[in-house]
Motif scaffolding. Structure first.
Motif, PDB file in Angstrom:
ATOM      1  N   PHE A 119      17.453  -7.881 -49.010  1.00  0.00           N
ATOM      2  CA  PHE A 119      17.434  -7.829 -47.550  1.00  0.00           C
ATOM      3  C   PHE A 119      18.824  -7.624 -46.962  1.00  0.00           C
ATOM      4  O   PHE A 119      18.968  -7.112 -45.867  1.00  0.00           O
TER       5      PHE A 119
ATOM      6  N   ALA B 271      24.308 -15.249 -54.332  1.00  0.00           N
ATOM      7  CA  ALA B 271      23.019 -15.571 -53.739  1.00  0.00           C
ATOM      8  C   ALA B 271      21.837 -15.247 -54.644  1.00  0.00           C
ATOM      9  O   ALA B 271      20.778 -15.827 -54.481  1.00  0.00           O
TER      10      ALA B 271
ATOM     11  N   LEU C  30      13.770 -14.355 -52.379  1.00  0.00           N
ATOM     12  CA  LEU C  30      13.634 -13.602 -51.136  1.00  0.00           C
ATOM     13  C   LEU C  30      14.255 -14.344 -49.965  1.00  0.00           C
ATOM     14  O   LEU C  30      14.937 -13.752 -49.118  1.00  0.00           O
ATOM     15  N   ILE C  31      14.019 -15.648 -49.921  1.00  0.00           N
ATOM     16  CA  ILE C  31      14.579 -16.435 -48.823  1.00  0.00           C
ATOM     17  C   ILE C  31      16.098 -16.389 -48.905  1.00  0.00           C
ATOM     18  O   ILE C  31      16.786 -16.257 -47.889  1.00  0.00           O
ATOM     19  N   SER C  32      16.623 -16.457 -50.127  1.00  0.00           N
ATOM     20  CA  SER C  32      18.066 -16.378 -50.304  1.00  0.00           C
ATOM     21  C   SER C  32      18.593 -15.048 -49.772  1.00  0.00           C
ATOM     22  O   SER C  32      19.633 -14.992 -49.110  1.00  0.00           O
TER      23      SER C  32
ATOM     24  N   ILE D 287      17.261 -13.174 -47.422  1.00  0.00           N
ATOM     25  CA  ILE D 287      17.197 -13.165 -45.958  1.00  0.00           C
ATOM     26  C   ILE D 287      18.327 -14.012 -45.382  1.00  0.00           C
ATOM     27  O   ILE D 287      18.975 -13.639 -44.397  1.00  0.00           O
ATOM     28  N   ALA D 288      18.580 -15.165 -46.025  1.00  0.00           N
ATOM     29  CA  ALA D 288      19.651 -16.039 -45.542  1.00  0.00           C
ATOM     30  C   ALA D 288      20.995 -15.330 -45.639  1.00  0.00           C
ATOM     31  O   ALA D 288      21.814 -15.395 -44.717  1.00  0.00           O
ATOM     32  N   ALA D 289      21.223 -14.622 -46.763  1.00  0.00           N
ATOM     33  CA  ALA D 289      22.493 -13.915 -46.930  1.00  0.00           C
ATOM     34  C   ALA D 289      22.648 -12.861 -45.840  1.00  0.00           C
ATOM     35  O   ALA D 289      23.733 -12.690 -45.265  1.00  0.00           O
TER      36      ALA D 289
ATOM     37  N   PHE E  78      21.328 -12.860 -42.777  1.00  0.00           N
ATOM     38  CA  PHE E  78      21.638 -13.484 -41.489  1.00  0.00           C
ATOM     39  C   PHE E  78      23.051 -14.039 -41.473  1.00  0.00           C
ATOM     40  O   PHE E  78      23.719 -14.028 -40.449  1.00  0.00           O
ATOM     41  N   PHE E  79      23.498 -14.530 -42.622  1.00  0.00           N
ATOM     42  CA  PHE E  79      24.838 -15.077 -42.692  1.00  0.00           C
ATOM     43  C   PHE E  79      25.860 -13.976 -42.404  1.00  0.00           C
ATOM     44  O   PHE E  79      26.764 -14.155 -41.586  1.00  0.00           O
TER      45      PHE E  79
ATOM     46  N   ASN F 247      25.765 -12.950 -38.630  1.00  0.00           N
ATOM     47  CA  ASN F 247      26.342 -13.909 -37.700  1.00  0.00           C
ATOM     48  C   ASN F 247      27.815 -14.140 -37.949  1.00  0.00           C
ATOM     49  O   ASN F 247      28.570 -14.429 -37.022  1.00  0.00           O
ATOM     50  N   LEU F 248      28.231 -13.990 -39.207  1.00  0.00           N
ATOM     51  CA  LEU F 248      29.652 -14.102 -39.512  1.00  0.00           C
ATOM     52  C   LEU F 248      30.415 -13.004 -38.760  1.00  0.00           C
ATOM     53  O   LEU F 248      31.454 -13.254 -38.139  1.00  0.00           O
TER      54      LEU F 248
ATOM     55  N   LEU G  67      29.354 -11.467 -36.139  1.00  0.00           N
ATOM     56  CA  LEU G  67      29.233 -11.734 -34.703  1.00  0.00           C
ATOM     57  C   LEU G  67      30.363 -12.652 -34.266  1.00  0.00           C
ATOM     58  O   LEU G  67      30.992 -12.454 -33.215  1.00  0.00           O
ATOM     59  N   VAL G  68      30.667 -13.660 -35.084  1.00  0.00           N
ATOM     60  CA  VAL G  68      31.732 -14.600 -34.753  1.00  0.00           C
ATOM     61  C   VAL G  68      33.101 -13.925 -34.912  1.00  0.00           C
ATOM     62  O   VAL G  68      33.971 -14.055 -34.056  1.00  0.00           O
TER      63      VAL G  68
ATOM     64  N   MET H 120      17.951  -2.111 -38.690  1.00  0.00           N
ATOM     65  CA  MET H 120      16.951  -1.037 -38.609  1.00  0.00           C
ATOM     66  C   MET H 120      17.151   0.021 -39.701  1.00  0.00           C
ATOM     67  O   MET H 120      16.189   0.329 -40.412  1.00  0.00           O
TER      68      MET H 120
ATOM     69  N   PHE I 197      13.145 -16.443 -38.364  1.00  0.00           N
ATOM     70  CA  PHE I 197      14.204 -16.930 -39.243  1.00  0.00           C
ATOM     71  C   PHE I 197      14.452 -18.426 -39.018  1.00  0.00           C
ATOM     72  O   PHE I 197      14.617 -19.184 -39.962  1.00  0.00           O
TER      73      PHE I 197
ATOM     74  N   PRO J 111      30.853 -18.354 -29.646  1.00  0.00           N
ATOM     75  CA  PRO J 111      29.407 -18.115 -29.631  1.00  0.00           C
ATOM     76  C   PRO J 111      28.949 -17.565 -30.970  1.00  0.00           C
ATOM     77  O   PRO J 111      29.645 -16.754 -31.592  1.00  0.00           O
TER      78      PRO J 111
ATOM     79  N   VAL K 234      25.856 -19.069 -37.855  1.00  0.00           N
ATOM     80  CA  VAL K 234      26.601 -18.972 -39.120  1.00  0.00           C
ATOM     81  C   VAL K 234      26.351 -20.234 -39.920  1.00  0.00           C
ATOM     82  O   VAL K 234      26.051 -20.200 -41.111  1.00  0.00           O
TER      83      VAL K 234
ATOM     84  N   SER L 258      22.606 -20.366 -41.137  1.00  0.00           N
ATOM     85  CA  SER L 258      22.244 -19.448 -42.216  1.00  0.00           C
ATOM     86  C   SER L 258      22.966 -19.834 -43.509  1.00  0.00           C
ATOM     87  O   SER L 258      22.416 -19.683 -44.595  1.00  0.00           O
TER      88      SER L 258
ATOM     89  N   LEU M 128      21.001 -22.645 -44.982  1.00  0.00           N
ATOM     90  CA  LEU M 128      19.801 -22.169 -45.669  1.00  0.00           C
ATOM     91  C   LEU M 128      20.156 -21.624 -47.049  1.00  0.00           C
ATOM     92  O   LEU M 128      19.486 -21.909 -48.038  1.00  0.00           O
ATOM     93  N   LEU M 129      21.253 -20.875 -47.105  1.00  0.00           N
ATOM     94  CA  LEU M 129      21.703 -20.301 -48.370  1.00  0.00           C
ATOM     95  C   LEU M 129      22.019 -21.417 -49.380  1.00  0.00           C
ATOM     96  O   LEU M 129      21.593 -21.374 -50.530  1.00  0.00           O
TER      97      LEU M 129
ATOM     98  N   ILE N 178      18.767 -23.213 -50.515  1.00  0.00           N
ATOM     99  CA  ILE N 178      17.887 -22.448 -51.404  1.00  0.00           C
ATOM    100  C   ILE N 178      18.543 -22.231 -52.770  1.00  0.00           C
ATOM    101  O   ILE N 178      17.865 -22.171 -53.788  1.00  0.00           O
ATOM    102  N   VAL N 179      19.880 -22.153 -52.806  1.00  0.00           N
ATOM    103  CA  VAL N 179      20.526 -21.910 -54.090  1.00  0.00           C
ATOM    104  C   VAL N 179      20.710 -23.218 -54.875  1.00  0.00           C
ATOM    105  O   VAL N 179      20.487 -23.256 -56.078  1.00  0.00           O
TER     106      VAL N 179
END
Lengths: 298, 356
Positions: free
Chosen positions: A39, A85, A98-100, A102-104, A106-107, A110-111, A113-114, A224, B258, B307, B312, B315, B318-319, B322-323
């Motif tokens: 993902f 991951a 799979l969850i890992s 997706i988490a990676a 989003f991380f 957002n990283l 984004l910051v 996308m 999510f 913001p 961060v 997520s 979560l990582l 899960i790991v």
């Protein structure tokens, strides 16, 4: 629709399709080996674009340096992603992997984004890629022609590597049967890292081309193209490199043609790809070029 | 005889717990401020969503990534049914709302029910293609339905008012509605999980081929879980719409899904108790972490807020979970009065022998 517009739209579709193909390769290589939808692959596009923006804008490097660095860093990030991951979860239930992923994803989003802020940044397209070619009555942006050419060169190199070298043979063998190959003295971990490296390098190059085509760089720009490229990989037959190229080109042409022939449907463009995905999975889950898969591979 | 007695005892204990919850809500209604009430409402809606989500992901073991589609459907259906015809005329300025909807106004309870039913119907229709596939494909197909619903909500001007969304909904969601729905969801889903249906679902999760071999109809059980969760997603969507009173397609992106995924993984995939606890913690943590996103002045130095830092953190959490701690908070354990009793007995024994 006259012939001139048709040619222009064909070129557009071809260049969009090549981008999908370039990104789809990364999905299909990883899926072929690990049976995992990576993902976070789409987000590598975004990372590559940001590195280039920073290199050219912030440090004023010449663009070939910044672009080269962007591709290399993206490749390394792909390898790190697998290490951090995915590798620890290789024996875990599939849902965890799979969850890992997706988490990676989003991380990363957002990283950035910051780090870079939410405001989209303009992409410094080098003059070499800009400009419009006039040919008869047809106006074609130079970029729309360059994208398929760059894609073709990169893919040719990849195919050579996979079909003609020792490492490529090992990679094909691992995709075929990971367990057995690991018994035969192949370092499976290294081959998996290499698959991630190659796929991510291509995603890095794809990210730069994407950012020149749609010059708005933001932290969520990779989602996308990533999803569409994955659908392209499924359309062509996942796990099959040639299939990823065929699927990418088909999806690109289809999207552009639908908007060209039915302008009123432009708002539904993103839904087309997902509708297509559902239809393929119902009718022919193995895709166009896919081998017939057993149930366990679905 | 023993079983029956413990069942009766559990019934009274459950009733007592519900009475305590009611007492707490009554107190909150009278003494809590507006912000705290809103937080409690949010909490209840997330509890409903997380418990329903856990049914498909945790109990059945199928990675479903489309709750946002069902929440959207529920929210829009309920909102369109509680708005008055006059309001609808004012809201739909570009294109009027299609006929029967433009004239109907229903009471809140019926609107919520319709929201749930529309979502469940969508679940029934999409369930056929979704359960043709498994694993990664199931994840991406459900994600695709989420995207399709969002695109439709953006484009079907005469049904959803497009990107403008619906404004001016009555703030009908109060503590009784939100926690009432949450309690019903927990009770129904716990009953389902403890029945033979639930055991069949867990068998599918652990080994689908083996479950099939002993005669479990996998398609029917997965459909049941999927449609039931869809219904509750829809109802919760209706509650959410009437809590925030303005809805638009941007509200229900994959981001919402999510967040739910974080909640159920951290709580422990497969544990309803974990989902409840984790939903409550997540809502609180989201509020506490607001601090890092707002600017602060410390000893005359202004530290700008960052913001996005919350996501961060979440997520990355979560990582990590899960790991390294795949069981989450509770693993697959559940709360029961028996286990609480055992814990209390052991605790009091320790206290009386002076080990604490």
């Amino acid at each position: 629709m006259d012939i001139v517009t048709l040619v222009q739209q064909l070129v557009n579709g071809l260049s969009l399709g090549s981008l999908y193909a370039l990104i789809a390769i990364g999905y299909t290589m990883v899926y072929g080996i690990l049976r995992l939808i990576n993902f976070a692959h789409g987000d590598l596009i975004m990372v590559s674009a940001y590195v280039a923006v920073m290199g050219v804008g912030l440090f004023s490097w010449p663009w070939p340096v910044a672009f080269g660095l962007a591709v290399v860093l993206t490749g390394l990030l792909g390898v790190m992603l697998e290490r951090g991951a995915y590798r620890p979860l290789r024996r875990a239930p599939r849902i965890s992997l799979l969850i890992s992923a997706i988490a990676a994803s989003f991380f990363l989003e957002n990283l950035f984004l910051v780090l870079a802020g939410g405001r989209p940044k303009p992409f410094p397209t080098p003059p070499w890629f800009a400009g419009v070619l006039k040919w008869g009555g047809v106006f074609i942006p130079r970029l729309s022609l360059l994208i398929p050419v760059v894609t073709a060169v990169l893919l040719a190199a990849l195919f050579l590597l996979i079909q003609r070298t020792q490492v490529g043979r090992a990679m094909r063998a691992v995709a075929h049967d990971l367990e057995t190959v690991s018994l035969m003295g192949v370092n499976v971990d290294r081959i998996i890292s290499l698959a991630f490296l190659l796929g991510s390098l291509l995603a890095g190059a794809g990210g730069l081309l994407w950012a020149m085509k749609y010059p708005q760089v933001n932290p969520f720009m990779g989602i996308m193209p990533g999803l569409k490229a994955f659908i392209a990989a499924v359309l062509g037959g996942i796990g099959n490199l040639a299939g990823a190229v065929v699927g990418g080109l088909l999806l690109g042409l289809l999207e552009i043609m639908i908007v060209a022939f039915f302008p009123a449907w432009a708002g539904y463009r993103d839904a087309v790809a997902f509708g297509l995905l559902i239809v393929i999975l119902l009718v022919r889950p193995t895709g166009i070029l896919g081998e017939s898969l057993g149930e366990e591979k679905l | 005889m023993f079983l029956k007695e413990s069942a009766i005892r559990n019934f009274w204990l459950n009733l007592g717990a519900l009475a305590l919850l009611a007492l707490f809500l009554w107190g909150a209604e009278h003494f809590a401020n507006e912000y705290q009430v809103r937080l409690l409402n949010n909490m209840a809606i997330f509890v409903t969503l997380a418990v329903s989500y856990n049914l498909v992901n945790g109990i059945c073991g199928q990675l479903h990534l489309g709750p946002n589609a069902f929440i959207t459907l529920g929210a829009y259906t309920a909102a369109l049914l509680t708005l008055t015809p006059q309001q609808k005329e004012l809201i739909f300025i570009l294109q009027p709302l299609v006929w029967p909807l433009s004239q109907i106004t229903l009471p809140f309870a019926l609107a919520l029910l319709c929201g749930g039913l529309v979502a469940a119907l969508f679940g029934f229709i999409t369930g056929f293609p979704v359960f043709r596939v498994r694993g990664d494909y199931l994840a991406i197909v459900t994600l695709g339905f989420g995207e399709v619903v969002r695109v439709l909500a953006n484009n079907l001007q005469s049904l959803t008012n497009g990107p403008l969304g619906l404004k001016g909904l009555k703030p009908l969601t109060n503590l009784w509605w939100s926690w009432g729905v949450a309690a019903i969801t927990i009770i129904l889903i716990r009953a389902l999980v403890n029945s033979s249906y639930g055991r069949a679902m867990m068998a599918i999760r652990d080994d689908e081929a083996a479950a099939q071999a002993i005669g479990v109809d996998t398609f029917r059980h997965l459909m049941l879980a999927y449609i039931l969760s869809a219904f509750f997603f829809g109802v919760a969507g209706g509650l959410l719409a009437h809590l925030i009173t303005t809805i638009s397609p941007t509200l229900f992106t994959f981001f919402l899904t999510f967040n739910l995924l974080i909640i159920i993984v951290v709580g422990g995939l497969g544990s309803t108790t974990g989902a409840v606890l984790s939903a409550i913690l997540f809502t609180l943590a989201g509020e506490w972490l607001r601090i890092v996103e707002e600017p602060h002045t410390l000893l005359g130095v202004t530290i700008p807020g960052i913001p996005g830092l919350r996501m961060v953190f979440f997520s990355f959490l979560l990582l990590l979970v899960i790991v390294f701690f795949r069981q989450g908070l509770l693993g697959r354990r559940e709360f029961s009065w028996q286990s609480l009793g055992r814990f209390l007995r052991r605790f009091s024994a320790k206290v009386s022998t002076g080990h604490i």
